[in-house]
Write a protein that holds these residues in place. Sequence first.
Motif, mmCIF file in Angstrom:
data_model
loop_
_atom_site.group_PDB
_atom_site.id
_atom_site.type_symbol
_atom_site.label_atom_id
_atom_site.label_comp_id
_atom_site.label_asym_id
_atom_site.label_seq_id
_atom_site.Cartn_x
_atom_site.Cartn_y
_atom_site.Cartn_z
ATOM 1 N N TYR A 173 0.839 -1.210 0.000
ATOM 2 C CA TYR A 173 0.000 0.000 0.000
ATOM 3 C C TYR A 173 0.868 1.251 0.000
ATOM 4 C CZ TYR A 173 -3.010 3.669 1.981
ATOM 5 O OH TYR A 173 -3.679 4.852 2.226
ATOM 6 N N VAL A 174 1.874 1.289 0.878
ATOM 7 C CA VAL A 174 2.748 2.463 0.947
ATOM 8 C C VAL A 174 3.511 2.633 -0.364
ATOM 9 C CG1 VAL A 174 4.669 3.549 2.175
ATOM 10 C CG2 VAL A 174 2.978 2.239 3.447
ATOM 11 N N LYS A 175 3.979 1.531 -0.921
ATOM 12 C CA LYS A 175 4.723 1.600 -2.187
ATOM 13 C C LYS A 175 3.832 2.122 -3.308
ATOM 14 C CE LYS A 175 7.656 -1.188 -5.240
ATOM 15 N NZ LYS A 175 8.224 -2.545 -5.493
ATOM 16 N N THR A 176 2.590 1.629 -3.380
ATOM 17 C CA THR A 176 1.655 2.057 -4.422
ATOM 18 C C THR A 176 1.301 3.526 -4.265
ATOM 19 O OG1 THR A 176 0.732 -0.185 -4.507
ATOM 20 C CG2 THR A 176 -0.582 1.573 -5.489
ATOM 21 N N LEU A 177 1.034 3.938 -3.022
ATOM 22 C CA LEU A 177 0.682 5.329 -2.764
ATOM 23 C C LEU A 177 1.859 6.254 -3.067
ATOM 24 C CD1 LEU A 177 -1.296 7.439 -1.735
ATOM 25 C CD2 LEU A 177 -0.576 6.890 0.606
ATOM 26 N N ARG A 178 3.049 5.839 -2.678
ATOM 27 C CA ARG A 178 4.237 6.649 -2.952
ATOM 28 C C ARG A 178 4.408 6.870 -4.452
ATOM 29 N NH1 ARG A 178 9.214 6.010 -4.816
ATOM 30 N NH2 ARG A 178 10.909 7.323 -4.011
ATOM 31 N N ALA A 179 4.197 5.812 -5.256
ATOM 32 C CA ALA A 179 4.347 5.938 -6.703
ATOM 33 C C ALA A 179 3.388 6.983 -7.261
ATOM 34 C CB ALA A 179 4.110 4.586 -7.378
ATOM 35 N N ILE A 180 2.166 7.020 -6.746
ATOM 36 C CA ILE A 180 1.184 8.005 -7.205
ATOM 37 C C ILE A 180 1.630 9.414 -6.840
ATOM 38 C CG2 ILE A 180 -1.172 8.852 -6.853
ATOM 39 C CD1 ILE A 180 -2.052 5.929 -6.605
ATOM 40 N N LEU A 181 2.088 9.611 -5.603
ATOM 41 C CA LEU A 181 2.523 10.937 -5.164
ATOM 42 C C LEU A 181 3.710 11.432 -5.982
ATOM 43 C CD1 LEU A 181 2.279 10.490 -1.283
ATOM 44 C CD2 LEU A 181 0.599 11.509 -2.822
ATOM 45 N N VAL A 182 4.632 10.519 -6.289
ATOM 46 C CA VAL A 182 5.802 10.907 -7.087
ATOM 47 C C VAL A 182 5.384 11.212 -8.521
ATOM 48 C CG1 VAL A 182 7.995 10.086 -8.009
ATOM 49 C CG2 VAL A 182 7.430 9.660 -5.621
ATOM 50 N N TYR A 183 4.446 10.430 -9.076
ATOM 51 C CA TYR A 183 3.947 10.700 -10.428
ATOM 52 C C TYR A 183 3.272 12.067 -10.494
ATOM 53 C CZ TYR A 183 4.601 6.711 -13.539
ATOM 54 O OH TYR A 183 5.140 5.793 -14.395
ATOM 55 N N LEU A 184 2.514 12.397 -9.458
ATOM 56 C CA LEU A 184 1.838 13.698 -9.420
ATOM 57 C C LEU A 184 2.824 14.844 -9.196
ATOM 58 C CD1 LEU A 184 -1.243 12.780 -7.185
ATOM 59 C CD2 LEU A 184 -1.223 13.080 -9.668
ATOM 60 N N ARG A 185 4.030 14.481 -8.728
ATOM 61 C CA ARG A 185 5.075 15.447 -8.386
ATOM 62 C C ARG A 185 4.610 16.418 -7.309
ATOM 63 N NH1 ARG A 185 7.521 15.780 -14.532
ATOM 64 N NH2 ARG A 185 8.637 13.814 -14.343
#
Length: 483
Positions: A173-185
């Motif tokens: 969950y943390v890994k998936t959420l982190r990827a979204i936050l980084v994609y959104l910059r």
Amino acid sequence: MSTGYETIIGLEVHAQLLTSSKMFCGCRVAFGAAPNTRTCPVCQGMPGSLPVINRRAVEFGIMTALALGCGINARNRFARKHYYYPDMPKNYQISQYEEPLAENGRLSVAAGGGVREVGIQRVHLEEDVGKLLHEGALETAQSSSVDFNRAGIPLMEIVSKPDLRSPEEAAAYVKTLRAILVYLRVCDGNMEEGSLRCDANISLRPRGQVEYGTKVEIKNMNSFRNVRDALEHEIKRQTRALDAGQRIVQETRLWDPDRAVTVSMRSKEFAHDYRYFPEPDLPPLDVQPAWVDAVRARLPELPVARRARFQAEYALSPYEADLLTQGRGLADYFEEAARGSGKPKAVANWVLNELLRELPADDDRAVAACPIPPANLVGLLRLIEDGTISGKIAKEVFDKMYRSGETALAIVSRDGLTQVADEGALAAAVDRVLAQHAKVVEDYRAGKQAAMGFLVGQVMKATQGKANPAVVNRLLMEKLPKV
């Protein structure tokens, strides 16, 4: 140890937002600045100072909420959360409580061979606190210093519902959420530097029981591995206690990665302990639909959608597509090179096998600073395609490109690495190899096909990797029957 308990996990992820100034003042945000040099009366909580809401931080919150499928609350407001700790200059934190920015979203998490749908309870904004620097371990430190540079940095808290059922799911969950936050910059996702932090709430209940068990909060988890390991340890600790007939205490515990244990920090507060009340110095935040629509129009393609498109459009395997979408910067790099060359599979091979040996897949800053821009990788692939260099020489050229920043053509021209396709020159090299390896020739004529690969390798070695492999193979096939 009993396995008759069901694990209930909810996560609170705190993400520092990539704004240039703090949440309620104009102080610049800069990691690594000298202690207490990025402060002002507002973030230090001086009497008479007044906060002003950072519009950019609100937009980042809206963007994240939309990516998570949350409903945006048209009216939301900030509140004061009171507690006393040395790193909080005001003795209260400006946060959101009863009226958060957004609520009721979902996040699909792949773990353990399945997919878990995790509810997002709320997304709200607040200010970060300062940082305590201890001389040694917290429990034995002789003194501590406080740095208020971090105090007031925009912080977004994403609270999941208690839908996770294992440490593996929590880490995913943390890994998936982190990827979204980084994609959104909206966040750089750097857990080691503290710009992404995770607290876990965990309880155990007998299987079949409806009511939740006593909740324990775990802090100080700064990596996916720490999230998994801390929760695994806590499950074992609570299971042993329950099997022994002991009562679980509602408390906050710290994860000690060196000893691989959780240690008690303080009793766990209830909401009323914080004495929340509306922030009197800030007006309610009115989020108009037009504002939300404008933010929605700027949303990038998110990791799950991009992964699926890469498989469909570029014929990549799920494994390749997953790796190439770990970071938005890497995905952009691959796509620019794939479109420029028209050879997406070849680009994927070079990025995955060569480029990712040099830089991390999920670090956009590292990818942006890569000394081989996509156009230069395309240039290298064209030299291979038109026969100017061999695949073996191409790897040597790639390494030189990465170290120097030069183009492939410049390196090949300067170092004389052009592939040899002259049949006369290669025929002489083939003759020498066949004469030197008579036993291998016999093996080949006896039916050992692997002998051909050895002979090709020897010719390539003799020509320092410059020989055209297709010409070498043809000459060997012609000459072997005559030896």
